[in-house]
Design a protein around this motif. Structure first.
Motif, PDB file in Angstrom:
ATOM      1  N   ARG A 167      78.278  29.402 -23.885  1.00  0.00           N
ATOM      2  CA  ARG A 167      78.220  29.947 -22.531  1.00  0.00           C
ATOM      3  C   ARG A 167      76.987  30.825 -22.399  1.00  0.00           C
ATOM      4  N   THR A 168      76.256  30.677 -21.310  1.00  0.00           N
ATOM      5  CA  THR A 168      75.062  31.488 -21.071  1.00  0.00           C
ATOM      6  C   THR A 168      75.087  32.019 -19.650  1.00  0.00           C
ATOM      7  N   HIS A 169      74.436  33.137 -19.435  1.00  0.00           N
ATOM      8  CA  HIS A 169      74.310  33.658 -18.074  1.00  0.00           C
ATOM      9  C   HIS A 169      73.036  34.477 -17.963  1.00  0.00           C
ATOM     10  N   ARG A 170      72.518  34.506 -16.747  1.00  0.00           N
ATOM     11  CA  ARG A 170      71.333  35.297 -16.466  1.00  0.00           C
ATOM     12  C   ARG A 170      71.730  36.555 -15.703  1.00  0.00           C
ATOM     13  N   LYS A 171      70.978  37.592 -15.888  1.00  0.00           N
ATOM     14  CA  LYS A 171      71.275  38.874 -15.251  1.00  0.00           C
ATOM     15  C   LYS A 171      71.347  38.739 -13.732  1.00  0.00           C
ATOM     16  N   LYS A 172      70.416  37.977 -13.147  1.00  0.00           N
ATOM     17  CA  LYS A 172      70.393  37.859 -11.690  1.00  0.00           C
ATOM     18  C   LYS A 172      71.601  37.070 -11.178  1.00  0.00           C
ATOM     19  N   ASP A 173      72.121  36.116 -12.000  1.00  0.00           N
ATOM     20  CA  ASP A 173      73.312  35.377 -11.594  1.00  0.00           C
ATOM     21  C   ASP A 173      74.516  36.307 -11.490  1.00  0.00           C
ATOM     22  N   ILE A 174      74.686  37.168 -12.482  1.00  0.00           N
ATOM     23  CA  ILE A 174      75.810  38.100 -12.486  1.00  0.00           C
ATOM     24  C   ILE A 174      75.683  39.091 -11.337  1.00  0.00           C
ATOM     25  N   GLN A 175      74.476  39.556 -11.073  1.00  0.00           N
ATOM     26  CA  GLN A 175      74.282  40.497  -9.971  1.00  0.00           C
ATOM     27  C   GLN A 175      74.641  39.858  -8.634  1.00  0.00           C
ATOM     28  N   GLN A 176      74.207  38.605  -8.443  1.00  0.00           N
ATOM     29  CA  GLN A 176      74.516  37.916  -7.199  1.00  0.00           C
ATOM     30  C   GLN A 176      76.020  37.668  -7.080  1.00  0.00           C
ATOM     31  N   LEU A 177      76.649  37.271  -8.168  1.00  0.00           N
ATOM     32  CA  LEU A 177      78.081  37.032  -8.159  1.00  0.00           C
ATOM     33  C   LEU A 177      78.842  38.316  -7.854  1.00  0.00           C
ATOM     34  N   SER A 178      78.404  39.406  -8.452  1.00  0.00           N
ATOM     35  CA  SER A 178      79.042  40.708  -8.221  1.00  0.00           C
ATOM     36  C   SER A 178      78.958  41.105  -6.749  1.00  0.00           C
ATOM     37  N   HIS A 179      77.833  40.817  -6.132  1.00  0.00           N
ATOM     38  CA  HIS A 179      77.636  41.142  -4.714  1.00  0.00           C
ATOM     39  C   HIS A 179      78.667  40.423  -3.843  1.00  0.00           C
ATOM     40  N   PHE A 180      78.871  39.137  -4.094  1.00  0.00           N
ATOM     41  CA  PHE A 180      79.826  38.370  -3.293  1.00  0.00           C
ATOM     42  C   PHE A 180      81.261  38.808  -3.575  1.00  0.00           C
ATOM     43  N   VAL A 181      81.588  39.031  -4.834  1.00  0.00           N
ATOM     44  CA  VAL A 181      82.959  39.352  -5.228  1.00  0.00           C
ATOM     45  C   VAL A 181      83.430  40.641  -4.570  1.00  0.00           C
ATOM     46  N   LYS A 182      82.545  41.608  -4.459  1.00  0.00           N
ATOM     47  CA  LYS A 182      82.931  42.890  -3.859  1.00  0.00           C
ATOM     48  C   LYS A 182      83.275  42.763  -2.381  1.00  0.00           C
ATOM     49  N   ARG A 183      82.880  41.662  -1.786  1.00  0.00           N
ATOM     50  CA  ARG A 183      83.172  41.452  -0.367  1.00  0.00           C
ATOM     51  C   ARG A 183      84.439  40.644  -0.134  1.00  0.00           C
ATOM     52  N   LEU A 184      85.052  40.154  -1.214  1.00  0.00           N
ATOM     53  CA  LEU A 184      86.266  39.365  -1.062  1.00  0.00           C
ATOM     54  C   LEU A 184      87.396  40.211  -0.500  1.00  0.00           C
ATOM     55  N   ASP A 185      88.245  39.595   0.350  1.00  0.00           N
ATOM     56  CA  ASP A 185      89.350  40.320   0.976  1.00  0.00           C
ATOM     57  C   ASP A 185      90.267  40.951  -0.061  1.00  0.00           C
ATOM     58  N   ALA A 186      90.538  40.217  -1.145  1.00  0.00           N
ATOM     59  CA  ALA A 186      91.547  40.649  -2.121  1.00  0.00           C
ATOM     60  C   ALA A 186      90.948  41.402  -3.302  1.00  0.00           C
ATOM     61  N   PHE A 187      89.688  41.768  -3.209  1.00  0.00           N
ATOM     62  CA  PHE A 187      89.044  42.375  -4.373  1.00  0.00           C
ATOM     63  C   PHE A 187      89.726  43.672  -4.808  1.00  0.00           C
ATOM     64  N   GLU A 188      90.235  44.456  -3.827  1.00  0.00           N
ATOM     65  CA  GLU A 188      90.824  45.739  -4.179  1.00  0.00           C
ATOM     66  C   GLU A 188      92.171  45.598  -4.884  1.00  0.00           C
ATOM     67  N   ARG A 189      92.685  44.340  -4.969  1.00  0.00           N
ATOM     68  CA  ARG A 189      93.992  44.149  -5.601  1.00  0.00           C
ATOM     69  C   ARG A 189      93.977  44.454  -7.092  1.00  0.00           C
ATOM     70  N   GLY A 190      92.861  44.353  -7.728  1.00  0.00           N
ATOM     71  CA  GLY A 190      92.820  44.600  -9.167  1.00  0.00           C
ATOM     72  C   GLY A 190      91.476  44.258  -9.743  1.00  0.00           C
ATOM     73  N   ARG A 191      91.379  44.339 -11.053  1.00  0.00           N
ATOM     74  CA  ARG A 191      90.105  44.152 -11.719  1.00  0.00           C
ATOM     75  C   ARG A 191      89.714  42.680 -11.791  1.00  0.00           C
TER      76      ARG A 191
END
Length: 617
Positions: A532-556
């Protein structure tokens, strides 16, 4: 940590061993109880001194596979201990005293693989702490929690029972009161030996106990397992492996100093450590490597062959002390080597899958009699075989009124041998499907690794084939292979920090868990180059979208269904999220490899139906 520093630490403990433990911690406990129990503090002092004296004598005597019947000192004269640090983040923390560990946290979880020296470290910390007197140490084996009734786990009862084993004779109410004074050091060894179905309950009981008596430091050891998650107030550190200097030092202590021992140490320095680093950096495997070298003048390349050679060296070691072995005589004189090994394999297989690592004599004899009956062995008594397991091959050790494996790795190895040598293909497939449907494979990672080495073809077909065909059949019905492949294996994911990696939450559904385990084993033992590999910018972009999800505050964790159902992100943004996840998982390559592997398997079998199949073999 260098050898000189290690020796200084051990000499410091040697100077104190045998002296009466200093009484700083005891005085604090007794002063704190004086007002509550009057003159009872006098008896309390006697009780604790007796406990510390008895426990110190017991824990300083150790037997290893290499030392055989002769116990050795952990610290003191002719000691066998070598101090190894732990890793905390980027820092190496020494373990010469408990102080460095407790400077990190009052609650420490030490994780490390089998044979890395966790139990030896706990004994050493007990002895060192008892001699220094800052705390009253209590060492307990967490596997003994299985002796308690289900849903009634009591850490206090477990501690009190362990102290009574060393004749503390302290009333329960006084002991419980003394816990409030915060002068105990609890050393809880072997969380991984708690049965799977009781692990979560045990972790929660430990957490509650530590919350109730927070002034008492607590250190737990465990092999890596997912059930440590309820230990949320425990700071995780990892056992370090032996470096070259420590490996040579330990090798020089295993047996008396003679030419063959010196020769092994020289070869370890010159080539063996680097050539066989996976063995040489692990104290248990290094000891087995020593025995194997003494008998064969060589060390096998693979783990399964290594265990086989090490067992052979132990079983057939009838040479003199001058050659590094110890004399012994079998009680089961009419049982040949193959019969002895087969009985051991049967015993280990059944106790391994029942998750039993410690036995009373009655329980142990019961298992051995089952093996005798199952294998149709004549003229062998279970008591005689038990004696040989303890005194001749040293697979089991007796501690008080209980028996345990000298190291669980032997139980695992012989369980794998029984699986390979005795079980039919049909029996293996049924076993693996059941086992991999109810537990994450890494709880038995060593077992599956050994199977893959002992019989790679049968491992591939009996462990992997049914599950991979099920995965392929499901994907054949999919409109989006890569996304459905991810959903098949996981139920959610977590971003570890703003710039960290991505981890996945495994589904607890039976079918999904089976698919996850089979694909993971395929990646580990067949598709070994797939990472498995990942780039820093991929994780940053993913983090940006995830924080906007309706259910994000439900848990980690973010469930995959939250992505699909969300109205706070656009369709294109959802596609971007899945694209990143699929890229990080390298999903396309995994799917192609599964299809290719199954086709190759079918092609090889098709050859057998042709008239000239012999030419094609």
């Amino acid at each position: 940590m260098n050898t000189q520093k290690t020796n200084v630490a051990i000499r410091s403990s040697e100077d104190k061993l045998g002296e009466k433990a200093t009484e700083r911690a005891l005085n604090i406990i007794m002063d704190g109880m004086k007002s509550a129990y009057g003159e009872a503090q006098v008896y309390l002092g006697t009780a604790f001194s007796r406990y510390l004296d008895n426990a110190t004598l017991r824990y300083n005597q150790v037997r290893t596979l290499a030392t055989g019947q002769n116990p050795r000192n952990l610290i003191g004269k002719d000691n066998i201990y070598v101090s190894i640090g732990v890793q905390y983040g980027e820092k190496e923390i020494d373990t010469e005293t408990v102080d460095s560990l407790l400077s990190i946290s009052n609650n420490i979880l030490i994780q490390g693989t089998g044979g890395i020296g966790k139990s030896m470290l706990m004994r050493y910390l007990f002895l060192n702490t008892a001699n220094r007197g800052e705390y009253v140490p209590v060492l307990l084996q967490l596997r003994r929690i299985s002796n308690q009734e289900s849903e009634q786990i009591s850490i206090i009862d477990l501690i009190y029972t362990c102290m009574k084993d060393f004749d503390i004779q302290l009333p329960v109410e006084q002991f419980e009161y003394s816990l409030r004074l915060g002068k105990y050091l609890f050393l809880m060894d072997g969380f991984d030996e708690v049965k799977e179905e009781r692990a979560k309950e045990t972790a929660e009981a430990i957490q509650n106990f530590c919350s109730k008596y927070p002034k008492n430091p607590c250190i737990i050891t465990s092999r890596p397992r997912r059930d440590t998650s309820p230990l949320e107030t425990f700071t995780e550190v990892r056992s370090k492996t032996l470096n070259l200097q420590q490996a040579v030092l330990l090798s020089s202590k295993i047996w008396k100093e003679d030419e063959k021992t010196r020769g092994f140490c020289r070869q370890l320095e010159e080539e063996l450590y680097e050539k066989h680093k996976d063995f040489a950096e692990n104290p248990l495997l290094l000891s087995m490597m020593f025995l194997t070298f003494m008998k064969n003048n060589s060390v096998p390349e693979h783990l399964a062959e290594f265990y086989s050679k090490a067992y052979d060296a132990i079983y057939s070691a009838h040479d003199s002390h001058d050659k590094g072995y110890f004399l012994r005589e079998f009680k089961c004189k009419d049982l040949d080597e193959n019969g002895f090994r087969m009985m051991l394999c049967h015993f280990c297989f059944h106790t391994y899958f029942k998750e039993i690592y410690e036995f009373s004599e009655k329980e142990l004899l019961g298992f051995l009699n089952q093996s005798i009956q199952k294998l149709g062995i004549r003229d062998v008594k279970a008591k005689d075989y038990l004696k040989d397991l303890c005194d001749v091959v040293c697979i089991l050790v007796e501690e008080g009124d209980v028996y345990r494996f000298s190291h669980r790795s032997f139980q695992t190895y012989f369980a794998a041998c029984y699986t390979s040598n005795i079980l039919t293909d049909v029996q293996q497939r049924k076993l693996f499907q059941k086992d991999l449907s109810f537990a994450i494979y890494w709880n038995r990672a060593d077992y599956y690794e050994l199977l893959a080495q002992i019989e790679p073809r049968r491992f591939a077909e009996n462990v992997l084939e049914d599950g991979l065909r099920d995965v392929r059949d499901k994907l054949n019905k999919s409109s989006n292979l890569e996304i459905d492949f991810i959903k098949m294996r996981y139920k959610a994911f977590e971003i570890q920090g703003n710039n960290g990696g991505l981890s996945f939450l495994i589904s607890d559904k039976k079918d999904a868990l089976y698919n996850y385990n089979v694909v993971t084993l395929f990646m580990k033992y067949v598709l070994t180059e797939n990472k498995r590999t990942h780039r820093k910018k991929d994780i940053q972009q993913l983090s940006h979208f995830v924080k906007r999800l309706d259910a994000f505050e439900r848990g980690r964790f973010t469930d995959f269904e939250d992505i699909d159902k969300s109205v706070s992100i656009t369709y294109d943004e959802k596609k971007t999220i899945w694209k990143i996840i699929v890229l990080i998982e390298n999903t396309k390559n995994k799917i192609e490899s599964i299809y290719k592997w199954l086709k190759q398997l079918d092609d090889n079998r098709a050859i057998l139906t042709t008239d000239n199949f012999i030419d094609d073999l």
